[in-house]
Design a protein around this motif. Structure first.
Motif, PDB file in Angstrom:
ATOM      1  N   GLU A 112       0.828  -1.213   0.000  1.00  0.00           N
ATOM      2  CA  GLU A 112       0.000   0.000   0.000  1.00  0.00           C
ATOM      3  C   GLU A 112       0.858   1.256   0.000  1.00  0.00           C
ATOM      4  OE1 GLU A 112      -2.565  -0.292   3.349  1.00  0.00           O
ATOM      5  OE2 GLU A 112      -3.754  -1.942   2.520  1.00  0.00           O
ATOM      6  N   SER A 116       1.046   4.115  -3.016  1.00  0.00           N
ATOM      7  CA  SER A 116       0.668   5.508  -2.779  1.00  0.00           C
ATOM      8  C   SER A 116       1.845   6.472  -2.861  1.00  0.00           C
ATOM      9  CB  SER A 116      -0.001   5.642  -1.408  1.00  0.00           C
ATOM     10  OG  SER A 116       0.897   5.269  -0.383  1.00  0.00           O
ATOM     11  N   GLU A 117       3.073   5.995  -2.565  1.00  0.00           N
ATOM     12  CA  GLU A 117       4.216   6.904  -2.465  1.00  0.00           C
ATOM     13  C   GLU A 117       5.395   6.518  -3.347  1.00  0.00           C
ATOM     14  OE1 GLU A 117       5.375   7.581   1.576  1.00  0.00           O
ATOM     15  OE2 GLU A 117       3.307   7.513   2.325  1.00  0.00           O
TER      16      GLU A 117
END
Length: 276
Positions: A112, A116-117
């Protein structure tokens, strides 16, 4: 029951009713890929703790009703269904805490975070972010931060794994107090302390089988770091409990209660004397 009678009863608790060599043979059989207890020995263990509960006023075997054995169809089924509950009850009753981090949970968090990053952060940075997201500052977070290498090795090299942190806040508090006040301990609860110190040395292995296990410290507080799970060719699960550990934990808990009661009474008397 007065304190002397309670002390004598606690002192009589057998901390190794099950022969260690026999336990090793029962659990860790040659060429076996899984660690489990055979059906006849499992019945013996649960029956022992049912009698233990009656003798010492505990409630350890309550989760494993031996009368229900007729419902199990396989040799290992009873142990897999009931054994971890036996240890859970003992830990709850004796003030032990346990935190479990799974490789699966870490994988999900890392994925995750990458989605996202991006993938710029190292595994170490991701793990620390994982701790920040789920825990407040304090002992447990410090212990898990200390075990970052073990956690990442578990995640990266085991098919599925569990990092387990086990600790006892009351024991840690007592051990820190005795270090600061050795004279008071000697005066007030010398006999209880002798048992506590002896039992504390050997209380950090609640499981018979594991990939890693040992006493560690962070900020002066002790804990056990344990790694369980599957490596692909072997499997060590939470059912690989050490029944002798349960007896040691009960005895240690009773001695801690007695020592703390005596210390509280002594300190209260000293305070009232000073006030007068």
């Amino acid at each position: 029951m007065d304190q002397l009678k309670r002390f004598k009863e606690a002192a009589q608790i057998d901390i190794e009713p099950f022969d260690g060599d026999v336990l090793e043979e029962v659990y860790v059989r040659p060429y076996a890929s899984e660690v489990y207890m055979t059906f006849p020995f499992a019945i013996l263990v649960f029956r022992y703790f049912a009698l233990f509960d009656q003798r010492y006023g505990t409630d350890i075997a309550g989760s494993g009703n031996v009368e229900r054995l007729v419902g199990y169809s396989e040799d290992t089924e009873f142990w897999y269904e009931e054994a971890s509950g036996l240890l859970d009850e003992a830990m709850r009753e004796c003030g032990w805490c346990r935190e479990i981090i799974s490789s699966e949970y870490l994988d999900e968090f890392f994925e995750e975070m990458t989605d996202s990053e991006g993938n710029e952060a190292s595994d170490e940075e991701k793990y620390l972010r994982f701790l920040d997201a789920g825990l407040c500052d304090g002992f447990l977070k410090d212990a898990l931060r200390e075990e970052s290498k073990a956690a990442l090795e578990m995640k990266n090299y085991m098919e599925f794994g569990y990092l387990v942190i086990v600790w006892n806040s009351a024991l840690n508090k007592y051990m820190q107090f005795r270090e600061k006040h050795p004279d008071m301990i000697e005066t007030v609860c010398r006999e209880e302390d002798r048992w506590i110190v002896e039992l504390e040395k050997d209380i950090w292995e609640p499981y018979m089988a594991f990939y890693e296990c040992g006493r560690k410290e962070v900020n002066g507080q002790a804990y056990s770091k344990i790694v369980l799970g599957c490596t692909g060719d072997s499997y060590v699960a939470f059912e690989a409990i050490n029944p002798n550990w349960i007896c040691k934990a009960v005895k240690l808990d009773k001695m801690l209660q007695l020592a703390n009661e005596k210390l509280a009474c002594f300190q209260a008397g000293r305070e009232s004397g000073s006030a007068a």
